[in-house]
Design a protein around this motif. Structure first.
Motif, PDB file in Angstrom:
ATOM      1  N   UNK A  80     -58.222 -88.000  26.343  1.00 24.37           N
ATOM      2  CA  UNK A  80     -58.559 -86.597  26.176  1.00 24.37           C
ATOM      3  C   UNK A  80     -58.606 -86.137  24.732  1.00 24.37           C
ATOM      4  N   UNK A  81     -59.005 -87.045  23.835  1.00 23.17           N
ATOM      5  CA  UNK A  81     -59.034 -86.689  22.422  1.00 23.17           C
ATOM      6  C   UNK A  81     -60.436 -86.751  21.823  1.00 23.17           C
ATOM      7  N   UNK A  82     -61.462 -86.791  22.676  1.00 28.21           N
ATOM      8  CA  UNK A  82     -62.817 -86.925  22.148  1.00 28.21           C
ATOM      9  C   UNK A  82     -63.240 -85.721  21.311  1.00 28.21           C
ATOM     10  N   UNK A  83     -62.574 -84.580  21.493  1.00 31.27           N
ATOM     11  CA  UNK A  83     -62.881 -83.399  20.695  1.00 31.27           C
ATOM     12  C   UNK A  83     -61.960 -83.219  19.503  1.00 31.27           C
ATOM     13  N   UNK A  84     -61.110 -84.212  19.230  1.00 33.77           N
ATOM     14  CA  UNK A  84     -60.149 -84.096  18.127  1.00 33.77           C
ATOM     15  C   UNK A  84     -60.870 -84.048  16.784  1.00 33.77           C
TER      16      UNK A  84
END
Length: 129
Positions: free
Chosen positions: A97-101
């Motif tokens: 869930x870090x693709x938008x980091x």
């Protein structure tokens, strides 16, 4: 591999190499049932493939673009080889869930300062590093 005169790397047990002459080499990377061959002489690659086919069943899939999740890009005219794990990293980021980091240029805090004084000065320190 020893029967066809390849040496095993002392640094990585999956890497084998053979120097035909001081300037002609073949590298073979072996991982379970995947083999990647590279050489600076195409005729030597052909010879190695023929020897390997005599030893076991093998399928030649041609020029590799990916192995073990590592993408391989090359340009023969410009003489460069580029290895990338970008797609693998994107999968990992998506999974957690870090693709938008927000990306950063360094994998360390901006407050962390490095200087030449911290660099190894002795040969022993350099070898340890």
């Amino acid at each position: 591999m020893s029967r066809i005169k390849f040496n095993r790397s002392k640094y990585d047990s999956c890497v084998y190499f053979k120097f035909i002459t001081p300037n002609t080499f073949v590298f073979l990377l072996l991982y379970v049932d995947d083999i990647l061959l590279t050489s600076n002489d195409k005729s030597e690659l052909t010879k190695v493939k023929a020897k390997l086919k005599k030893e076991f069943e093998m399928k030649d899939v041609g020029v590799s673009s990916k192995i073990l999740g590592i993408e391989i890009k090359r340009n023969g005219n410009k003489k460069y080889l580029f290895l990338s794990q970008e797609s693998y990293l994107k999968k990992v980021l998506d999974r957690f869930g870090m693709s938008g980091a927000k990306p950063v240029t360094l994998p360390i805090s901006q407050q962390f300062k490095l200087s030449n004084d911290q660099a190894p000065s002795s040969e022993g320190d350099k070898e340890f590093m």
